[in-house]
Design a protein around this motif. Structure first.
Motif, PDB file in Angstrom:
ATOM      1  N   ILE A 298       0.834  -1.198   0.000  1.00 55.17           N
ATOM      2  CA  ILE A 298       0.000   0.000   0.000  1.00 55.17           C
ATOM      3  C   ILE A 298       0.874   1.256   0.000  1.00 55.17           C
ATOM      4  N   GLY A 299       1.897   1.276   0.833  1.00 57.02           N
ATOM      5  CA  GLY A 299       2.791   2.433   0.912  1.00 57.02           C
ATOM      6  C   GLY A 299       3.455   2.757  -0.412  1.00 57.02           C
ATOM      7  N   ASP A 300       3.886   1.710  -1.103  1.00 56.61           N
ATOM      8  CA  ASP A 300       4.500   1.901  -2.421  1.00 56.61           C
ATOM      9  C   ASP A 300       3.499   2.536  -3.386  1.00 56.61           C
ATOM     10  N   MET A 301       2.261   2.067  -3.330  1.00 56.34           N
ATOM     11  CA  MET A 301       1.226   2.609  -4.220  1.00 56.34           C
ATOM     12  C   MET A 301       0.963   4.078  -3.899  1.00 56.34           C
ATOM     13  N   ILE A 302       0.872   4.395  -2.630  1.00 59.55           N
ATOM     14  CA  ILE A 302       0.597   5.777  -2.225  1.00 59.55           C
ATOM     15  C   ILE A 302       1.725   6.707  -2.661  1.00 59.55           C
TER      16      ILE A 302
END
Length: 79
Positions: A12-16
């Motif tokens: 999720i962090g990578d996507m954000i």
């Protein structure tokens, strides 16, 4: 014009972290973008309301990719 952005990082962090770039691409071309991500990003849970994203497509797992490649190779060999 159809635009596909592929983000193959895991979480999720990578996507954000990539969202500002995805939005910038959408703004630059004046089009919604299709977004291809790994299922582990859970993108459909928090990006389905974003106006600049047309659709969210999940990347296939490595096993499915290998199976599809083998099918394609077999079709080519039979032609």
């Amino acid at each position: 014009m159809k635009i596909l952005v592929i983000q193959n990082r895991m979480g999720i962090g990578d996507m954000i972290m990539f969202l500002p770039f995805v939005k910038a691409i959408s703004n630059y071309y004046g089009e919604q973008v299709s977004l291809m991500v790994k299922k582990s990003t859970k993108a459909s849970e928090y990006l389905n309301e974003e106006k600049y994203i047309k659709e969210i497509i999940y990347l296939l797992t490595l096993l499915w990719q290998l199976a599809l490649c083998q099918i394609t190779i077999m079709k080519l060999m039979l032609q």
